[in-house]
Motif scaffolding. Sequence first.
Motif, short mmCIF file in Angstrom:
data_model
loop_
_atom_site.label_atom_id
_atom_site.label_comp_id
_atom_site.label_asym_id
_atom_site.label_seq_id
_atom_site.Cartn_x
_atom_site.Cartn_y
_atom_site.Cartn_z
N ASP A 40 0.82 -1.21 0.00
CA ASP A 40 0.00 0.00 0.00
C ASP A 40 0.85 1.25 0.00
N ALA B 115 -1.83 -8.35 -2.21
CA ALA B 115 -3.28 -8.22 -2.43
C ALA B 115 -3.99 -7.90 -1.13
N GLN B 116 -3.58 -8.57 -0.04
CA GLN B 116 -4.20 -8.31 1.26
C GLN B 116 -3.95 -6.89 1.72
N THR C 113 -6.11 -4.47 -0.30
CA THR C 113 -7.52 -4.58 0.09
C THR C 113 -7.78 -3.92 1.43
N ALA D 99 -6.87 -2.60 -6.79
CA ALA D 99 -6.09 -3.84 -6.92
C ALA D 99 -4.83 -3.57 -7.74
#
Length: 566
Positions: free
Chosen positions: A100, A121-122, A125, A131
């Motif tokens: 992020d 990905a986690q 999210t 994405a």
Amino acid sequence: MCRRPPRSRTSIRSTTDPKGRGTVQSKTSRESAASLLRPLTVRPIGLSAALGLIGDLAGPRIAPDLPRITGITLDSRAVLPGDLYAALPGAARHGGEFTDQALRAGAAAILTDAAGAVLAAQAATASGSEAPIIVVVPDPRRAVGPLSAVIFGTRDGAAPTLFGVTGTNGKTTTTYFLDALLQALGRTTGLIGTIEIRAGGEAIPSALTTPESPQVHSLLGLMRERGLDAASMEVSSHALEFGRVDGVRFDVAGFTNLTQDHLDLHGTMEDYFAVKADLFTSARCRQAVVLVDDPWGRRLAATAQVPVLTLRTSPGTDGGEPADWTVTDVGTSGLGHSFVLAGRSGERLSLRSGLPGTFNISNAALAAVMVLASGVPLDHLQATLDTHDPFTTEVPGRMQLVGEEPAAIVDFAHNPDALERTLASVRRPGGRVISVFGATGQRDESKRPVMGAVGARLSDILIVTDDDPHDEDDAVIRRAVLQGAEQAVREELLGCDILEVFPRAAAIDRAVELATGADTVIVAGRGHEVWQEVKGVNVSLDDRVELRSALTRHGFSVLSAPGIDS
């Protein structure tokens, strides 16, 4: 082509990362520092095309529609817009966890392994980010170097001419000697090493002996953009083990020596040698110069996969064939030495180094032969050496002279061989050797008593103190050094007086208090470093500053003013 925004001109102050990893940035943004390491003009490249150029390292399938990128980094805090963020597994955390942060900074895509893809990905999210584009490769660490070479345009082997130096001891001094000699020859130069990074006249603080591979390639791209002719680089075993010079092919690689160190990483001397020997393969260098004073050097010269020039700087006892170049006619020259390099075919080259220590003969000779190997004619090199003094350039924290009466010296020697070479070289007629050193915490424990024994054999007064304890008990470290020293005194009937004094500044003061003008005070182990790590806290401590202060306090003169080294 596109042009990056103007670089920040915020000044970067150099501080020291614990134990031999050079300098880190202080009071400046990572983004400013990252941009300083990169070319100003970049050529965007499609990530699909870039991956296609690194072969099997990219894996079996490459998506055809990946975005165009303008840079690559392993550090999510150093991401610039348009970068590929390489999320690698680390000792404690996986880079995928910081996806992020990289995306918010403008990363165009994420390169990682299967585990990192899940974490990336986690992370995206959890933060509500869009994405990300994630590219999974089998071994991202080994892919990063070759991919960096493609992205920063250093893959074709164009200028600058690259010199790489590896070995246990002498890497820093040899690269400084190379840099000074190349400048004397009229070349514009770059330097990548423990103490600093230089791209022409601009100094950039160094965070590792060798930076990570994206930084190495971006630096080489920056040097090419600035039209530099040559660059000298320290190549540590950590750099080779962790892929920091992957994708780099040196024009000339040099080998100094191999002695006990870094066994906490490599385990055995055989494994340590194997890592060093990997530099001398056709994928990593074009030709080599190898010091054959020790058995490891002779073995390397015999097994290297590239053309090798051998260099002997100490009398041969192995009965092997003569070296291509041999040091002869050694004499004193000020605090240093003059000597001759004699070639196998009768060539002769006269040199001198004004730095103390016979090992600086080896460092200077290696630098000279590496420059010869690069194609500089012998007569041109001799003419330059006759009119310049490149091997007397001051190397911060390497046999650095702080005072003359007593001779007060700071050196980086932090393993048994380096300590032995240093202490053996500083004794003056009629004077005593007073040495101050300790051992580093959380590193090879087996060398601690060995260093103590070396100190006892070669010192009249040995003061055992703290180096960088890190998270270890400093008393336990000192005790191991003391046991080695005391055992040597007892079993070898040595006349050395052994003291335990801490903290380190007090030990340095005690050494000067005990000295007369005829003595030599040598403070070893930390060299150029300006922070001491104790239980996770960096304590300001510069051996050169403390030694100058102690000399002044006890009525002795010093050679240079405090503060010039930082």
